[in-house]
Design a protein around this motif. Structure first.
Motif, PDB file in Angstrom:
ATOM      1  N   LEU A 644       0.838  -1.205   0.000  1.00 36.75           N
ATOM      2  CA  LEU A 644       0.000   0.000   0.000  1.00 36.75           C
ATOM      3  C   LEU A 644       0.873   1.255   0.000  1.00 36.75           C
ATOM      4  O   LEU A 644       0.605   2.217  -0.718  1.00 36.75           O
ATOM      5  N   HIS A 645       1.911   1.228   0.816  1.00 34.38           N
ATOM      6  CA  HIS A 645       2.812   2.376   0.933  1.00 34.38           C
ATOM      7  C   HIS A 645       3.486   2.658  -0.415  1.00 34.38           C
ATOM      8  O   HIS A 645       3.565   3.806  -0.868  1.00 34.38           O
ATOM      9  N   ALA A 646       3.920   1.596  -1.085  1.00 35.77           N
ATOM     10  CA  ALA A 646       4.567   1.756  -2.395  1.00 35.77           C
ATOM     11  C   ALA A 646       3.575   2.307  -3.418  1.00 35.77           C
ATOM     12  O   ALA A 646       3.900   3.193  -4.215  1.00 35.77           O
ATOM     13  N   ALA A 647       2.352   1.781  -3.395  1.00 34.20           N
ATOM     14  CA  ALA A 647       1.327   2.268  -4.328  1.00 34.20           C
ATOM     15  C   ALA A 647       1.013   3.735  -4.042  1.00 34.20           C
ATOM     16  O   ALA A 647       0.842   4.538  -4.963  1.00 34.20           O
ATOM     17  N   GLU A 648       0.969   4.094  -2.770  1.00 32.00           N
ATOM     18  CA  GLU A 648       0.691   5.485  -2.381  1.00 32.00           C
ATOM     19  C   GLU A 648       1.773   6.421  -2.940  1.00 32.00           C
ATOM     20  O   GLU A 648       1.468   7.431  -3.569  1.00 32.00           O
ATOM     21  N   HIS A 649       3.028   6.064  -2.738  1.00 35.89           N
ATOM     22  CA  HIS A 649       4.120   6.918  -3.223  1.00 35.89           C
ATOM     23  C   HIS A 649       4.034   7.126  -4.729  1.00 35.89           C
ATOM     24  O   HIS A 649       4.116   8.251  -5.214  1.00 35.89           O
ATOM     25  N   ALA A 650       3.881   6.024  -5.462  1.00 38.28           N
ATOM     26  CA  ALA A 650       3.861   6.150  -6.924  1.00 38.28           C
ATOM     27  C   ALA A 650       2.634   6.935  -7.371  1.00 38.28           C
ATOM     28  O   ALA A 650       2.706   7.745  -8.296  1.00 38.28           O
ATOM     29  N   LYS A 730       9.966  12.762  -0.276  1.00 36.69           N
ATOM     30  CA  LYS A 730       9.405  13.447   0.885  1.00 36.69           C
ATOM     31  C   LYS A 730       8.795  12.473   1.869  1.00 36.69           C
ATOM     32  O   LYS A 730       8.025  12.861   2.731  1.00 36.69           O
ATOM     33  N   CYS A 731       9.120  11.201   1.738  1.00 32.27           N
ATOM     34  CA  CYS A 731       8.570  10.230   2.669  1.00 32.27           C
ATOM     35  C   CYS A 731       9.070  10.545   4.069  1.00 32.27           C
ATOM     36  O   CYS A 731      10.268  10.625   4.315  1.00 32.27           O
ATOM     37  N   GLY A 732       8.123  10.703   4.983  1.00 36.57           N
ATOM     38  CA  GLY A 732       8.512  10.990   6.354  1.00 36.57           C
ATOM     39  C   GLY A 732       8.885   9.735   7.106  1.00 36.57           C
ATOM     40  O   GLY A 732       9.167   9.753   8.297  1.00 36.57           O
TER      41      GLY A 732
HETATM   42 ZN    ZN Z   1       6.089   7.234   2.587  1.00 33.35          ZN
END
Ligand code: ZN
Ligand code: ZN
Length: 759
Positions: A644-650, A730-732
């Protein structure tokens, strides 16, 4: 090649597009253009207008609102100068206002109209730097005032009684570079213009609006939203254009890096900034006048200083002829750089988009774009700076190591075969509308007749303002209850610009946007100014000052943050069986909690240090999708959060394909079980109070958006994810966890369900 990298660069070009030269279509002067104006234009080399200029001018002369939306250097100025200067010449008391998004552009226009106007016009610049004594003179005598929306909002409208004579005689309002008014800023400016129209109506004038825009999708609709008026569009460009060779460039992977030395052990490409700096140095060493557009203020500094250093070794005398240019520099500094570029004293300039909307730079041989500027409209605007009459020009788009740029250099049809985006703005945003209703009421009490002008939401927002005590309802209308003026910042972020001050000398180095201060000038941050590196000692949020000292450490700093999100309400949704797609209001809390220090050269993480900064809250609009756990493919069951995190970033990286935003306008959050949805969910939200229309566009274009996202991830040649696909700068959370294959599988489920739901 100054950099000595000739051998590796051949493999960097992924595509070359040849944009042919175009012949211009000249037409005779309209009858009504006075002889004096024709002569002065002829003195400046303008012997006849191009067709689009005459067409737009004719509409405006007859009193029709018009937007001219053509390419850079197509001479949009003449389209409004003709009717405005002709009107001011024939009606000796008429007045006009010219608005530009930047002071630099207004200063440039001023030079131009001073040379063209009758002496009775007395064109005058009116901005924050205008001395008080001069302001009185301008109000009394100038008939053409060149200013910006901020000044209209803060200086002119609140003091409309002092401007009564000028406003009563107002015939034209020119809005230059109107595509700059997008997102929250655009929504603010839309209301400033409505306030201007209301005040003018009170004084008995009804000015004609003339807008100039870069090439943009559906300019008539956007101009209509901005002004609240029906606007005709002129889009057929009749000006000549030099041929341009447009190359797409992907930096090579960094060789010889130990996996341990690299963040997240992912393959990393050479940075677009370094590539651009090398290309800039090469161009300058060959005497090619080059402008490099860089996304960030910091990036512009880096490109200029690396290019200078490169030239310093090979051709020392040329190093002095490269400089950086960006917003946040002081006025005198910017003016000096503009003059030096125009005169040819400077051969290479690394600029942020502060220059994109800035002065009329002509005669450049090449333009470099370090990273996608966020919108196609911007890309063409920047690329359009290249090309002088009769000479071929070069443009190079250098991809940054991120999903959107990588997608674009491998899918040239997304750049060359696609209409430009429409400009997104949303005057209905209650967070923008409310403050402007207060401003309007403070200028003149609001009456029921005014409701229509400010849009459908007005009545509800007025009720809320009355309930909150900001306005008082009386039989004659709504009154501002405060003593001073409502404090509204058009630039959206709220609060004061943070000044960057050298502690030892007290010297003001520049300013930074308050919303970005936590990220850019937190204590310990490395900050660059004109090639000099500073380290922040202290960030005083109350006084809006960051104290710094000069220091050149061999690391960069990268902030870490923590985000919480709650769903407030759902506006609209698509029920796609196991998948849900939603648009709604959310509340986001974000806190910068620390920062990483990384080696300048290898990006190796040195350490992570904590920060003690307050959390910031945001009520905004989000698009989100949910997936029933049973619908998740078996092979990602182990790492749902990473997928999910990878899909969110892309997805955030690719959103600019469908909305006029860039990834810094947007935030995201993904979780395997969100408390408000109870299931795996990915949120993507507007990073602005009240929203800016971006999430809404994403919701409406969800299939196209997520299809491109899936393609970008699936086609990336890396094994486990890299900055070209699922890493986010910008991933926190330090890009952890990420599951590239899982992201593709999850997006397949979402897209499949959305397809089935549509059948
Ligand atoms: Zn992130
Ligand atoms: Zn990748």
């Amino acid at each position: 090649m100054v950099s000595g990298r000739a051998a590796t660069t051949a493999g960097c070009v992924t595509h070359v597009e040849r944009l042919p030269a175009r012949a211009g279509v000249g037409v005779p002067w309209p009858q009504w253009v006075p002889q004096g104006l024709r002569e002065r234009l002829a003195d400046r080399g303008v012997v006849a207008p191009w067709r689009h200029q005459a067409e737009a001018a004719e509409i405006a002369w007859r009193g029709g609102h018009v937007v001219v939306a053509t390419g850079t250097a197509s001479g949009k100025s003449l389209a409004y100068q003709m009717p405005v200067l002709a009107r001011l010449a024939t009606e000796t008391k008429a007045t006009a206002i010219y608005l530009s998004p930047t002071k630099a552009l207004a200063a440039d226009q001023l030079r131009s109209v001073v040379a063209l106007a009758d002496e009775t016009v007395r064109p005058s610049g009116y901005d924050g730097d205008t001395p008080t004594a001069e302001r009185d003179w301008i109000r009394q005598y100038a008939r053409l005032v060149l200013t910006n929306p901020d000044m209209l909002h803060r200086g002119i409208l609140p003091r409309h009684d002092a401007w009564a004579t000028f406003l009563r005689r107002l015939r034209y309002v020119v809005i230059d570079e109107c595509h700059a008014y997008r997102g929250v800023f655009g929504s603010h400016v839309a209301h400033v213009l409505r306030r201007l129209r209301r005040i003018c109506a009170r004084y008995g004038s009804e000015p004609t609006f003339i807008l100039a825009s870069a090439t943009a999708g559906d300019p008539a609709t956007t101009a209509g939203r901005l002004t609240g008026l029906p606007v005709a569009a002129v889009t057929e460009d009749g000006s000549p254009r030099a041929g341009v060779t447009f190359a797409l460039w992907e930096p090579p992977p960094l060789p010889g890096l130990d996996a341990d030395g690299v963040v997240d052990a992912a393959p990393v490409r050479r940075s677009a900034l370094m590539e651009t700096a090398d290309l800039l140095a090469d161009a300058v060493s060959h005497g090619v006048r080059t402008l490099a557009f860089v996304r960030s203020r910091r990036g512009a500094e880096v490109v200029a200083s690396v290019a200078r250093r490169g030239l310093g070794h090979a051709v020392p005398e040329l190093a002095e002829r490269v400089a950086a240019y960006r917003g946040g520099y002081l006025r005198d500094e910017r003016r000096a750089l503009e003059r030096a570029l125009v005169s040819g004293e400077l051969l290479g300039l690394a600029a942020t988009n502060a220059l994109e909307l800035g002065i009329d730079v002509a005669g450049l041989d090449a333009v470099l774009l370090a990273g996608y500027p966020g919108t196609l409209a911007s890309l063409w605007q920047q690329a359009g700076r290249a090309g002088r009459a009769g000479r071929e020009a070069l443009c190079v788009f250098v991809a940054r190591d991120d999903p959107l740029d990588t997608y674009l250099v491998h899918h040239p049809q997304a750049l060359f075969g696609r209409p430009v985006e429409a400009t997104v703005l949303d005057p209905g945003n209650p967070y923008v509308l409310g403050p402007h209703l207060c401003c309007a009421a403070a200028e003149l009490p609001l009456t029921p007749d005014d409701l229509l002008l400010f849009g459908d939401q007005t009545e509800g927002v007025l009720d809320a303002l009355v309930a909150a005590g900001a306005l008082r309802r009386r039989p004659t209308g709504w009154y501002w209850t405060g003593t001073g003026r409502p404090d509204v910042d058009l630039r959206g972020s709220g609060g004061l610009e943070v000044s960057i001050v050298e502690a030892a000398t007290g010297r003001l180095l520049g300013t930074v946007d308050p919303a970005a201060a936590h990220v850019q000038v937190h204590p310990g941050a490395v900050h660059l100014h004109q090639g000099t590196s500073y380290v922040v000692d202290q960030l005083d949020l109350d006084d809006a000052v960051a104290l710094v000292h000069a220091e050149e450490p061999d690391w960069t700093t990268h902030p870490r943050d923590v985000t919480n999100l709650g769903v407030v309400s759902v506006t609209s949704y698509v029920d796609a069986g196991p998948v849900g797609l939603f648009l709604g209001e959310v509340e986001v809390t974000n806190q910068v909690v620390g920062y990483q220090r990384r080696r300048l050269t290898t990006r190796e993480v040195i350490d992570t240090r904590p920060l003690d900064l307050p959390a910031r809250e945001l009520r905004t609009v989000a698009v989100w999708w949910t997936i029933a756990p049973s619908a998740l493919p078996d092979d990602v069951e182990c790492d749902v959060p990473g997928a999910l995190h990878a899909a969110e970033h892309a997805a955030i990286g690719l959103l600019p394909l469908v909305a006029t935003c860039d990834r810094w306008d947007i935030g995201g959050l993904s979780t395997a079980a969100h408390p408000d949805t109870g299931v795996p969910t990915v949120f993507v939200y507007d990073g602005h109070q009240g929203g800016a229309g971006f999430a809404e566009r994403a919701y409406l274009a969800a299939s196209d958006w997520l299809t491109a996202t899936r393609t970008a991830i699936a086609e990336c040649l890396c094994e486990k994810g890299c900055p070209s696909c699922v890493h986010s700068p910008k991933c926190g959370n330090g890009n952890d966890p990420l599951d590239k294959a899982g992201a593709v599988a999850v997006l397949d489920v979402v897209l499949g369900a959305l397809r089935d739901a549509r059948r």
